[in-house]
Design a protein around this motif. Structure first.
Motif, short mmCIF file in Angstrom:
data_model
loop_
_atom_site.label_atom_id
_atom_site.label_comp_id
_atom_site.label_asym_id
_atom_site.label_seq_id
_atom_site.Cartn_x
_atom_site.Cartn_y
_atom_site.Cartn_z
N VAL A 44 -3.17 18.84 -14.97
CA VAL A 44 -1.95 18.33 -14.33
C VAL A 44 -2.22 16.95 -13.73
CG1 VAL A 44 -0.15 18.83 -12.64
CG2 VAL A 44 -1.36 20.71 -13.74
N HIS A 45 -1.37 15.95 -14.07
CA HIS A 45 -1.51 14.59 -13.50
C HIS A 45 -0.58 14.51 -12.29
CE1 HIS A 45 -2.74 12.80 -17.65
NE2 HIS A 45 -2.97 14.09 -17.61
N VAL A 46 -1.13 14.15 -11.14
CA VAL A 46 -0.30 14.15 -9.92
C VAL A 46 -0.42 12.84 -9.15
CG1 VAL A 46 -0.35 16.65 -9.55
CG2 VAL A 46 -2.16 15.23 -8.55
N ARG A 47 0.64 12.57 -8.39
CA ARG A 47 0.61 11.49 -7.40
C ARG A 47 0.85 12.20 -6.07
NH1 ARG A 47 2.69 6.55 -5.16
NH2 ARG A 47 2.15 6.96 -2.99
N VAL A 48 -0.16 12.13 -5.16
CA VAL A 48 -0.05 12.82 -3.86
C VAL A 48 0.73 11.91 -2.91
CG1 VAL A 48 -1.31 13.94 -1.98
CG2 VAL A 48 -2.29 13.92 -4.28
N LYS A 49 1.85 12.44 -2.40
CA LYS A 49 2.71 11.66 -1.49
C LYS A 49 2.33 11.93 -0.03
CE LYS A 49 5.78 10.07 -4.65
NZ LYS A 49 6.24 8.71 -4.82
N ASN A 50 2.06 13.20 0.29
CA ASN A 50 1.68 13.58 1.67
C ASN A 50 0.57 14.61 1.63
OD1 ASN A 50 3.65 12.10 3.32
ND2 ASN A 50 5.18 13.41 2.33
N GLY A 51 -0.21 14.68 2.75
CA GLY A 51 -1.22 15.73 2.87
C GLY A 51 -2.42 15.52 1.96
N ARG A 52 -3.21 16.60 1.78
CA ARG A 52 -4.37 16.54 0.89
C ARG A 52 -4.56 17.87 0.17
NH1 ARG A 52 -6.92 15.88 5.97
NH2 ARG A 52 -7.58 13.75 5.48
N ILE A 53 -5.14 17.79 -1.03
CA ILE A 53 -5.42 18.99 -1.83
C ILE A 53 -6.92 18.97 -2.15
CG2 ILE A 53 -4.93 20.20 -4.00
CD1 ILE A 53 -2.17 18.82 -3.98
N LYS A 54 -7.59 20.14 -1.95
CA LYS A 54 -9.05 20.19 -2.14
C LYS A 54 -9.44 21.20 -3.20
CE LYS A 54 -10.12 19.02 2.69
NZ LYS A 54 -10.75 19.49 3.93
N THR A 55 -10.65 21.01 -3.75
CA THR A 55 -11.23 21.98 -4.70
C THR A 55 -11.41 23.31 -3.97
OG1 THR A 55 -12.42 20.19 -5.78
CG2 THR A 55 -13.16 22.41 -6.26
N GLY A 56 -11.05 24.40 -4.63
CA GLY A 56 -11.18 25.73 -4.02
C GLY A 56 -9.94 26.17 -3.27
N GLY A 57 -9.02 25.22 -2.98
CA GLY A 57 -7.79 25.57 -2.27
C GLY A 57 -6.79 26.28 -3.18
N ILE A 58 -5.81 26.94 -2.58
CA ILE A 58 -4.76 27.62 -3.35
C ILE A 58 -3.52 26.73 -3.35
CG2 ILE A 58 -3.39 29.73 -3.64
CD1 ILE A 58 -6.38 30.24 -3.88
N ILE A 59 -3.09 26.33 -4.55
CA ILE A 59 -1.89 25.48 -4.64
C ILE A 59 -0.70 26.30 -5.14
CG2 ILE A 59 -3.08 23.28 -4.96
CD1 ILE A 59 -2.56 23.64 -8.02
N ARG A 60 0.49 25.81 -4.86
CA ARG A 60 1.72 26.51 -5.26
C ARG A 60 2.66 25.53 -5.99
NH1 ARG A 60 4.13 29.84 -0.60
NH2 ARG A 60 2.42 31.18 -1.29
N ALA A 62 0.87 -1.19 0.00
CA ALA A 62 0.00 0.00 0.00
C ALA A 62 0.90 1.23 0.00
CB ALA A 62 -0.88 -0.01 1.24
N PRO A 63 0.42 2.36 -0.55
CA PRO A 63 1.26 3.57 -0.56
C PRO A 63 1.53 4.08 0.85
CG PRO A 63 -0.96 4.04 -1.37
CD PRO A 63 -0.87 2.56 -1.23
N GLN A 64 2.68 4.73 1.02
CA GLN A 64 3.06 5.32 2.31
C GLN A 64 2.84 6.82 2.24
OE1 GLN A 64 4.35 3.33 4.94
NE2 GLN A 64 3.64 1.73 3.55
N GLY A 65 2.62 7.45 3.37
CA GLY A 65 2.46 8.91 3.38
C GLY A 65 1.65 9.35 4.58
N ASP A 66 1.73 10.63 4.92
CA ASP A 66 1.03 11.20 6.07
C ASP A 66 -0.05 12.15 5.58
OD1 ASP A 66 0.17 12.34 8.37
OD2 ASP A 66 2.13 13.01 9.08
N VAL A 67 -1.31 11.79 5.81
CA VAL A 67 -2.44 12.60 5.33
C VAL A 67 -2.46 13.96 6.00
CG1 VAL A 67 -4.97 12.66 5.15
CG2 VAL A 67 -3.77 10.51 4.89
N ASP A 68 -1.96 14.05 7.24
CA ASP A 68 -2.03 15.32 8.01
C ASP A 68 -0.81 16.21 7.81
OD1 ASP A 68 -4.51 14.55 9.11
OD2 ASP A 68 -3.44 13.22 10.50
N ALA A 69 0.20 15.73 7.07
CA ALA A 69 1.40 16.56 6.83
C ALA A 69 1.10 17.61 5.76
CB ALA A 69 2.55 15.66 6.38
N PRO A 70 1.99 18.64 5.61
CA PRO A 70 1.80 19.60 4.50
C PRO A 70 1.78 18.88 3.15
CG PRO A 70 3.47 20.40 6.04
CD PRO A 70 3.13 18.99 6.45
N ALA A 71 0.94 19.34 2.25
CA ALA A 71 0.73 18.63 0.98
C ALA A 71 1.98 18.62 0.11
CB ALA A 71 -0.42 19.29 0.21
N GLN A 72 2.26 17.46 -0.46
CA GLN A 72 3.32 17.28 -1.45
C GLN A 72 2.79 16.36 -2.55
OE1 GLN A 72 6.40 15.75 1.26
NE2 GLN A 72 7.78 17.29 0.47
#
Length: 600
Positions: A210-226, A184-194
């Motif tokens: 953009v095609h992404v693989r989320v390693k840590n954290g979470r990204i939501k609709t309406g959020g500001i990404i960098r 299963a994938p490893q990662g911390d859902v509560d860490a800053p998003a990567q």
């Protein structure tokens, strides 16, 4: 969904071992698409991929699976290309996974690209499950392939899965193996998003997807990404997973593979390998990306009509987003005007780019002869790299070096003699020969990349009746005798037809170019000399004879001196005409010369 019920894996194999067909069966089993809409090679969404039967772009898809243990799993998988030219696509797909299905044809066995892809997966610490495909074929030799998996690949044969992607046999067992063998994938859902950008494409209505693989954290609709490499912020408009079409989920978290649409209009703002984080709680450092691609073949592209330059520029920008391995910069030619100097991963890659520009972006274009990048040592002690004949520092060169490759060829022993002869003809030096079993041999050669460019792959297939497989890696530079061959029309050089060549091959190549130009150039009122030259020395020549009016038609007998006088007068006129006459080189001449250059 809990991270322990997710699996991210890719399908890797040698070309034509059935990756796309297996992808079709996995999608069919999951029922994520209506049976009426189902078609062969469903993930290959380009016409070129369907026509040629090859995968060019990696495609991700998410499928649900109810396992025998009673749990529901979410399987994210990527179908990857098999041709050696697209190994960069494979490396990016591998960066988004924890496991890899290594597909092997039951009748062909382990081939060179199989080995190469396996090492690529091992470098990224992926768990590998061998899969023997095409077990329904009459020529399938499963015990021999199992032996190759153990002896040549060094993998655990007890995990080997037997499937027929065509009939669907063994696919249920394969899905169970994915759940049981891949971590299963490893990662911390509560860490800053990567989130790692492993691919992206341009949508004319939504901008950059953009095609992404989320390693840590979470990204939501309406959020500001960098974007961490550029520091530019965007607002997320839509986020979700791939189920053939886009399926919005509102959120992606650690372990997920999906897409982000954030109204990104500038193609150059997205870099494959970059990390996305949340602007309000950014990650401290970006994820380790994957190595930058290095082109090996160079060619210039020019629009047929110089007014289409801006359109071509825009098309290349969009194409680069869909194909991160394409490298280009501005270029200029006296004969063809403004254009671009492009770097490609190989000749097939060059052909695909040409077809995509013509089909997807409706561009009428001309490509110059492909070339490799040479390292040149100058008389003042400095060194430079040259891939464009226009930049060749004539008269200032002390020595030159050309790129060499380590070529690995796996062939049935029957064709050994003819393939060794082919490699010798291409200036190859044999470094190793291993009998893998009583029928198959692995040859290792070191040879110049320039020799492999034009026709090596085609000849390899014809000499071995399609049974030999070929893989290569660039190993560095070695000394060579490099010359620049100019093509002259009536003593005037045509810069777009010049090329760099190994000295001993220059005469043959120049002769072929001259012969083709002779067929393409229309006859003039005067003789047209087509010449190949190295510096001031002419090494090849063809002549387009003049269109000649019969000036003696009005002479009915009479003195011979009268006839001679008329012929001398005509000769003088033709001489004058040659001084002022210009030879128009049609676009078809460029295309004929360059196309046939590739075929020889």
């Amino acid at each position: 969904m809990d991270m322990k019920f997710k699996r991210n894996f890719c399908i890797v194999a040698h070309i034509d071992h059935g990756k796309s067909t297996l992808s079709d069966r996995l999608i069919q089993k999951s029922n994520i698409i209506d049976e009426r809409k189902m078609k062969n090679q469903i993930l290959d969404n380009m016409d070129i991929e369907r026509e040629r039967g090859i995968t060019i772009k990696s495609q991700a898809v998410t499928i649900p699976y109810h396992a025998k243990d009673g749990n529901d799993y979410e399987l994210n998988f990527v179908d990857t290309p098999g041709h050696v030219d697209f190994s960069y696509e494979v490396s990016r797909a591998i960066a988004s996974c924890e496991g890899a299905l290594l597909l092997i044809d039951a009748s062909q066995g382990v081939e060179s690209q199989t080995v190469s892809n396996m090492y690529m997966a091992l470098e990224q610490d992926l768990t590998i499950v061998p899969v023997i495909n095409k077990i329904d074929l009459p020529s399938a030799d499963i015990p021999a392939v199992r032996e190759q998996i153990t002896n040549e690949l060094g993998l655990d044969d007890s995990q080997t899965q037997l499937v027929s992607a065509k009939t669907g046999e063994g696919v249920d067992g394969l899905l169970e193996a994915v759940v049981n063998y891949f971590p299963a994938p490893q990662g911390d859902v509560d860490a800053p998003a990567q989130a790692l950008i492993f691919d992206c494409h341009y949508d004319p209505y939504r901008g950059v997807v953009v095609h992404v693989r989320v390693k840590n954290g979470r990204i939501k609709t309406g959020g500001i990404i960098r974007m961490m490499s550029s520091g530019i912020d965007y607002k997320v408009e839509q986020i979700g997973i791939f189920k053939i079409d886009y399926e919005p989920t509102g959120c992606l978290e650690a372990g997920d593979v999906g897409y982000i649409i954030a109204g990104i209009k500038t193609v150059s703002d997205v870099r494959v390998g970059d990390t996305i984080t949340n602007a309000d709680n950014p990650a401290a450092e970006p994820l380790a990306g994957f190595k930058e691609v290095k082109p090996v073949v160079y060619s210039s592209i020019y629009p047929m009509d110089s007014n289409d330059y801006e359109e071509l520029k825009s098309s290349l920008e969009k194409l680069k987003l869909n194909d991160a391995s394409l490298v280009y910069e501005k270029d200029n030619s006296i004969a063809l005007g403004n254009g671009f100097r492009c770097g490609f991963l190989g000749l097939l890659h060059l052909e695909i780019i040409q077809e995509r520009l013509e089909r997807d972006y409706d561009q009428a274009i001309i490509f110059t002869a492909p070339s490799v990048r040479y390292r040149v040592h100058l008389t003042d002690g400095s060194e430079t790299f040259v891939d464009n004949p226009a930049e060749y520092p004539q008269g200032r060169i002390q020595s030159a070096e050309e790129p060499y490759i380590k070529a690995s060829i796996i062939t049935p022993a029957t064709y050994l003699g003819s393939l060794m002869e082919l490699c010798k003809m291409k200036r190859g030096e044999q470094t190793n020969m291993t009998y893998l079993d009583e029928k198959r041999v692995e040859l290792t050669y070191e040879m110049p990349l320039a020799e492999v460019l034009f026709d090596f792959y085609d000849k390899l297939k014809s000499f071995s009746r399609g049974y030999a497989s070929f893989d290569y890696e660039v190993i560095g530079y070695r000394p060579t005798q490099l010359v620049k061959v100019d093509i002259l029309l009536n003593s005037k050089p045509v810069d777009a037809l010049s090329f760099l060549s190994f000295k001993d091959n220059a005469t043959d190549r120049a002769r072929k170019v001259c012969e083709r130009l002779k067929d393409e150039i229309s006859r003039q009122q005067f003789k047209v000399a087509i010449q190949g030259a190295i510096g001031g020395q002419i090494i090849a020549r063809e002549t387009v004879s003049a269109v000649r009016k019969d000036v003696l038609a009005k002479c009915y007998g009479g003195d011979i001196t009268r006839k001679r006088k008329l012929l001398e007068k005509q000769k003088e006129g033709k001489k004058r005409m040659k001084m002022f006459g210009d030879v128009e080189l049609p676009q078809s001449a460029f295309l004929a010369v360059l196309k046939d250059n590739e075929a020889d």
